[in-house]
Scaffold this motif. Structure first.
Motif, PDB file in Angstrom:
ATOM      1  N   ILE A 133       0.849  -1.186   0.000  1.00 53.82           N
ATOM      2  CA  ILE A 133       0.000   0.000   0.000  1.00 53.82           C
ATOM      3  C   ILE A 133       0.883   1.235   0.000  1.00 53.82           C
ATOM      4  O   ILE A 133       1.844   1.327   0.775  1.00 53.82           O
ATOM      5  CB  ILE A 133      -0.937   0.017   1.225  1.00 53.82           C
ATOM      6  CG1 ILE A 133      -1.817  -1.233   1.249  1.00 53.82           C
ATOM      7  CG2 ILE A 133      -1.812   1.270   1.213  1.00 53.82           C
ATOM      8  CD1 ILE A 133      -2.688  -1.355   2.484  1.00 53.82           C
ATOM      9  N   THR A 134       0.561   2.185  -0.865  1.00 55.69           N
ATOM     10  CA  THR A 134       1.325   3.424  -0.937  1.00 55.69           C
ATOM     11  C   THR A 134       0.396   4.576  -1.291  1.00 55.69           C
ATOM     12  O   THR A 134      -0.827   4.393  -1.366  1.00 55.69           O
ATOM     13  CB  THR A 134       2.473   3.295  -1.970  1.00 55.69           C
ATOM     14  OG1 THR A 134       3.374   4.397  -1.818  1.00 55.69           O
ATOM     15  CG2 THR A 134       1.944   3.263  -3.394  1.00 55.69           C
ATOM     16  N   SER A 135       0.964   5.754  -1.502  1.00 55.56           N
ATOM     17  CA  SER A 135       0.151   6.906  -1.899  1.00 55.56           C
ATOM     18  C   SER A 135       1.001   7.854  -2.733  1.00 55.56           C
ATOM     19  O   SER A 135       2.232   7.858  -2.620  1.00 55.56           O
ATOM     20  CB  SER A 135      -0.405   7.637  -0.672  1.00 55.56           C
ATOM     21  OG  SER A 135       0.647   8.151   0.123  1.00 55.56           O
ATOM     22  N   PRO A 136       0.368   8.670  -3.569  1.00 57.70           N
ATOM     23  CA  PRO A 136       1.123   9.612  -4.393  1.00 57.70           C
ATOM     24  C   PRO A 136       1.643  10.812  -3.618  1.00 57.70           C
ATOM     25  O   PRO A 136       2.551  11.504  -4.072  1.00 57.70           O
ATOM     26  CB  PRO A 136       0.113  10.049  -5.461  1.00 57.70           C
ATOM     27  CG  PRO A 136      -1.214   9.846  -4.822  1.00 57.70           C
ATOM     28  CD  PRO A 136      -1.062   8.669  -3.896  1.00 57.70           C
ATOM     29  N   VAL A 137       1.066  11.084  -2.440  1.00 59.84           N
ATOM     30  CA  VAL A 137       1.552  12.139  -1.547  1.00 59.84           C
ATOM     31  C   VAL A 137       1.789  11.484  -0.187  1.00 59.84           C
ATOM     32  O   VAL A 137       0.886  10.862   0.365  1.00 59.84           O
ATOM     33  CB  VAL A 137       0.549  13.298  -1.426  1.00 59.84           C
ATOM     34  CG1 VAL A 137       1.022  14.326  -0.401  1.00 59.84           C
ATOM     35  CG2 VAL A 137       0.341  13.964  -2.785  1.00 59.84           C
TER      36      VAL A 137
END
Length: 265
Positions: free
Chosen positions: A140-144
């Motif tokens: 799981i990751t995020s762009p910010v």
């Protein structure tokens, strides 16, 4: 939370994006650890730095005994993940408090329950970094990576943070086969990152929609083993889950289909 259990990371500024090594099994695993450490030390966006640190100082009354993370939140999950989930940004009193993606907030309650229901996590809850949670074939990751005021990063902050996502994608590329993108913001941020990481994104770029599925060719070309199936899903925000725009069943369906595309059991 006892201060001795608070997550730790280097507060120094990260090295340039190009410093992370190229993909390769053991090398990628080691490089991903380095990348996560560097993400945790980033101070590139002054507005986000000020906000995340102010929240960590003032806290929420319910978490007065916690030592907040108060830094950028790195990705979470194995280095050989076949499925990636891309969100928006950490919550001020969720990931910004605990130091782990979607941990300690209402959105995470919905997401991790769904992951557990379809067999992709070891438990249905995510409360702290030491709660024993494991993900199976999923990252799981995020762009910010920093908590933004009002949960709204600016386009400039999104673009400044993009090199971290590009590096993460490059390191995951040997095993990554499917991605679930949560929400239109994440979709708009992820498509250019996929292109920079080596996949071919159609033009015009595909529009976001819940249940949208787009197949991106990898360097091997059409039909190659390194293609990527990208799925759109409404974000697990309280606004969407409380109003029924996104139901648990809808989320499970997308995750189950994406897991199948990724070759996960």
């Amino acid at each position: 939370m006892d201060a001795s259990k608070a997550p730790s990371a280097s507060a120094s500024a990260p090295a340039p994006a190009s410093a992370v090594s190229a993909p390769g099994s053991a090398a990628s695993a080691s490089a991903l650890v380095v990348l996560d450490r560097r993400v945790g030390g980033c101070r590139a966006c002054p507005r986000l730095v000020d906000w995340r640190e102010e929240v960590a100082r003032t806290k929420r009354a319910a978490f007065a005994d916690w030592t907040y993370w108060g830094r950028p939140v790195p990705g979470f999950g194995p280095s050989d993940a076949r499925l990636l989930i891309v969100g928006l940004a950490p919550a001020a009193h969720g990931g910004n408090r605990t130091g782990r993606m979607f941990t300690g907030d209402r959105s995470g309650e919905v997401l991790y329950q769904a992951l557990y229901d379809v067999g992709l996590s070891s438990q249905p809850t995510a409360e702290s970094v030491d709660d024993g949670l494991e993900l199976y074939g999923v990252r799981i990751t995020s762009p910010v990576h920093c908590a933004p005021p009002a949960n709204k990063p600016t386009p400039g902050e999104r673009d400044t943070c993009r090199p971290w996502l590009v590096q993460e994608l490059r390191l995951l590329r040997p095993t990554l086969r499917a991605v679930v993108v949560l929400g239109a913001f994440g979709w708009q941020a992820a498509l250019p990152a996929f292109a920079e990481a080596g996949w071919t994104v159609p033009r015009p770029r595909p529009a976001f929609g819940h249940g949208t599925r787009v197949t991106l060719d990898g360097p091997d070309g059409p039909g190659g083993a390194d293609g990527l199936d990208v799925f759109g899903c409404f974000h697990v925000s309280q606004r969407n889950t409380f109003t029924g725009r996104l139901t648990p069943g809808m989320l499970r369906d997308v995750l189950r289909t994406a897991a199948g595309a990724a070759g996960l059991p």
